[in-house]
Design a protein around this motif. Structure first.
Motif, short mmCIF file in Angstrom:
data_model
loop_
_atom_site.label_atom_id
_atom_site.label_comp_id
_atom_site.label_asym_id
_atom_site.label_seq_id
_atom_site.Cartn_x
_atom_site.Cartn_y
_atom_site.Cartn_z
N GLN A 145 12.39 -4.77 4.55
CA GLN A 145 11.54 -3.58 4.47
C GLN A 145 12.38 -2.31 4.60
O GLN A 145 12.14 -1.32 3.91
N LEU A 146 13.37 -2.36 5.50
CA LEU A 146 14.22 -1.19 5.67
C LEU A 146 14.96 -0.86 4.38
O LEU A 146 15.05 0.31 3.98
N LYS A 147 15.48 -1.88 3.69
CA LYS A 147 16.16 -1.65 2.41
C LYS A 147 15.21 -1.03 1.39
O LYS A 147 15.57 -0.11 0.65
N SER A 148 13.98 -1.53 1.37
CA SER A 148 12.99 -1.03 0.41
C SER A 148 12.64 0.43 0.69
O SER A 148 12.55 1.25 -0.24
N TYR A 149 12.46 0.77 1.96
CA TYR A 149 12.10 2.14 2.29
C TYR A 149 13.29 3.09 2.11
O TYR A 149 13.11 4.27 1.76
N ALA A 197 0.83 -1.21 0.00
CA ALA A 197 0.00 0.00 0.00
C ALA A 197 0.86 1.26 0.00
O ALA A 197 0.58 2.22 -0.73
N THR A 198 1.93 1.27 0.80
CA THR A 198 2.76 2.47 0.88
C THR A 198 3.53 2.72 -0.41
O THR A 198 3.77 3.88 -0.77
N PHE A 199 3.88 1.65 -1.11
CA PHE A 199 4.58 1.84 -2.38
C PHE A 199 3.61 2.19 -3.51
O PHE A 199 4.01 2.82 -4.49
N THR A 200 2.35 1.79 -3.37
CA THR A 200 1.36 2.14 -4.39
C THR A 200 1.10 3.64 -4.38
O THR A 200 0.99 4.28 -5.44
N ASP A 201 0.98 4.21 -3.18
CA ASP A 201 0.78 5.66 -3.07
C ASP A 201 1.60 6.16 -1.88
O ASP A 201 1.11 6.26 -0.77
N PRO A 202 2.88 6.49 -2.12
CA PRO A 202 3.78 6.86 -1.02
C PRO A 202 3.38 8.13 -0.27
O PRO A 202 3.85 8.35 0.84
#
Length: 554
Positions: free
Chosen positions: A349-353, A214-219
């Protein structure tokens, strides 16, 4: 000119609006007079229902009118058929009001009240109404709350509601109410006793994946980010003991919890016998985490006692005697030990963010979530990176820079405390702490300071946080030099304070200095050097009433 519609001028329109408003005001005053007269005379008749109905259709938020309508229902002896019809009419009225104002607390509350009194409530119809309202506005949390009420009454399973929330979220990630509703269902279905995660491990992993999508769909949408924060926050919801120190003359008890739903029940036992202890709360609040008791008579044989325990709520905690402290103590060190079972997932997740932050450097949520993840994975390892993220946040989101300063203060102090606690042995409680020169703006979790006898808070920015010092009841030596202090009005009374440094601040009031000295009977030395008040203070006058205090002005 013939056949053309006349367009009213602005002046004419304004005049019409004024007349219409005057008529409404006159009608409201007349109706209000009738309602007041009947309520005062306890005349609960049909006219009262009719008048309040007319008023509520114009403004459904006047909760007093709904209260009056409930009084009419309860103060008449209706036959079964009439009472049922009145309830159905009330349901129609609330539905009409909801069309005009779908987010009215009063209307939804009235609907709950009526449904609980319906002889044959149609819960399916209510579920259908909720669905319609949520299709119109998925963020109507009043409707979500009402749906939860209906679901409980209708016996709808948590599994069905979980699927319902999933459907709503997948249809629209930007739906804070759906995320919040989902968190409540998950807690019911998969709640855990672990303080590190709110739900059981397998489901926790699934939710982390869902919210990350969800966060990557609409940051830039906040809804999913807030849900992510709930997943990463600690979830201690029960009252537990953190530290205790029992000496012959005093007892200090600190509880540690995030949510406390009722006042604390606290008792002290020595050799199985309850000790008469009058607990003082610091700060002076119903749910204060620090409690101190001074015994009327010394516990002379405390060092030879066989057993000392504290009962908090329904739990009994056994204390251990410390020769080093000459006291009975209890320590809960669970916060020193990592309990994450999914560090691999959290690291991913940390790497992705971090990658998202590089792609969208102005996205504050990715930076803030990165801080929460690093703190959860390994606070010590990522300490410098956390501070760097906070610095970046202050620039990206400058309107909230003071919030990030306070968050930085919270994390700095927490880190210092964790490092100190790790060096303590099981029967030791440190009595000194140096937090000088850290630019602290707040003292979060100030109940952790309860056992310190010497506290150095010099060279910080605590001018607006003096009230937070109220837990330093054991402190004998305190430094607040170079903190930009302008006033001492909020300075709490610290019963053991002997040495206080207020050097290099902006204090100007002699009266405040005198009041501080009068409140601190044990104070022996007060350093006021490099304050504007030094230029006008009458030292002789102060010493007439406070001869026991050495005051340093130069």
């Amino acid at each position: 000119m013939h056949g053309r519609v006349k367009v009213r001028t602005t002046a004419e329109q304004e005049e019409i609006r004024k007349r219409e408003k005057a008529i409404k005001v006159a009608q409201y005053k007349a109706d209000f007079a009738i309602v007041s007269q009947k309520r005062q005379g306890k005349i609960w008749d049909d006219e009262l229902l009719s008048v309040t109905r007319r008023m509520l259709l114009n403004n459904s938020d006047i909760y007093t009118l709904w209260n009056i309508r409930r009084q009419v229902f309860e103060n008449n002896e209706w036959n079964e058929e009439d009472y049922k019809q009145l309830l159905e009419n009330e349901m129609s009225l609330t539905e009409q009001c909801l069309r005009e104002n779908p987010k009215s607390y009063s209307v939804w509350h009235q609907r709950c009240w009526v449904m609980e009194r319906m002889p044959e409530p149609d819960w399916k119809k209510e579920l259908s109404l909720c669905a319609k309202c949520l299709n119109i506005d998925e963020r109507n949390f009043h409707c979500w709350d009402y749906r939860e009420f209906v679901v409980q009454k209708a016996g709808i399973s948590n599994e069905e509601e979980f699927e319902f929330s999933t459907t709503k979220i997948l249809n629209n990630f930007s739906n804070y109410s759906s995320w919040h509703y989902r968190s409540r269902i998950l807690t019911k279905m998969f709640g855990t006793t672990s303080e590190e995660i709110p739900i059981v491990d397998d489901k926790y992993r699934e939710e982390l994946d869902l919210v990350m999508n969800a966060t990557f769909t609409d940051p830039n949408d906040t809804s999913a980010w807030f849900y992510q924060r709930w997943l990463l926050d600690k979830c201690l919801t029960t009252c537990r003991l953190w530290r205790v120190q029992i000496k012959k003359d005093t007892a200090i008890v600190v509880v540690d919890n995030n949510v406390l739903i009722k006042p604390i029940s606290l008792s002290l036992f020595v050799n199985g016998e309850i000790v008469d202890a009058q607990w003082q709360l610091h700060p002076d609040e119903k749910f204060a985490k620090l409690r101190i008791a001074e015994f009327g008579s010394l516990l002379e044989d405390l060092d030879r006692a066989k057993e000392v325990s504290v009962k908090l709520q329904e739990t009994v905690y056994q204390l251990s005697y410390s020769e080093l402290e000459s006291a009975w103590i209890y320590k809960n060190n669970s916060s020193l030990h990592k309990q994450n079972s999914n560090d691999e997932q959290l690291n991913e997740q940390l790497k992705s963010y971090n990658q998202l932050s590089k792609m969208e450097p102005n996205n504050k949520w990715a930076l803030l979530t990165g801080i929460l993840l690093m703190k959860k994975i390994d606070f010590k390892k990522f300490y410098i990176d956390i501070l760097n993220n906070l610095s970046a946040l202050s620039k990206v989101d400058s309107l909230r820079k003071n919030y990030y300063k306070d968050l930085r203060s919270k994390l700095l102090v927490e880190y210092k405390l964790l490092e100190m606690w790790k060096e303590e042995n099981d029967l030791e409680i440190q009595s000194k702490i140096d937090l000088s020169g850290l630019d602290l703006t707040k003292l979060h979790n100030n109940h952790y300071f309860s056992f310190f006898e010497e506290v150095n808070l010099g060279a910080n920015q605590l001018e607006n946080s003096l009230y937070q010092l109220s837990t330093l009841q054991r402190c004998a030596k305190l430094s607040l030099s170079s903190n930009g202090l302008i006033s001492l009005k909020c300075f709490p009374t610290l019963r053991n304070l002997q040495v206080l440094s207020l050097r290099n601040n902006k204090l100007m009031s002699t009266k405040e200095i005198v009041n501080l000295i009068k409140r601190h009977k044990n104070l022996r030395r007060l350093d006021l050097r490099d304050n504007p008040v030094c230029e006008e203070i009458d030292i002789a006058k102060i010493q007439d009433t406070s001869s026991h205090v050495e005051i340093c002005l130069k």
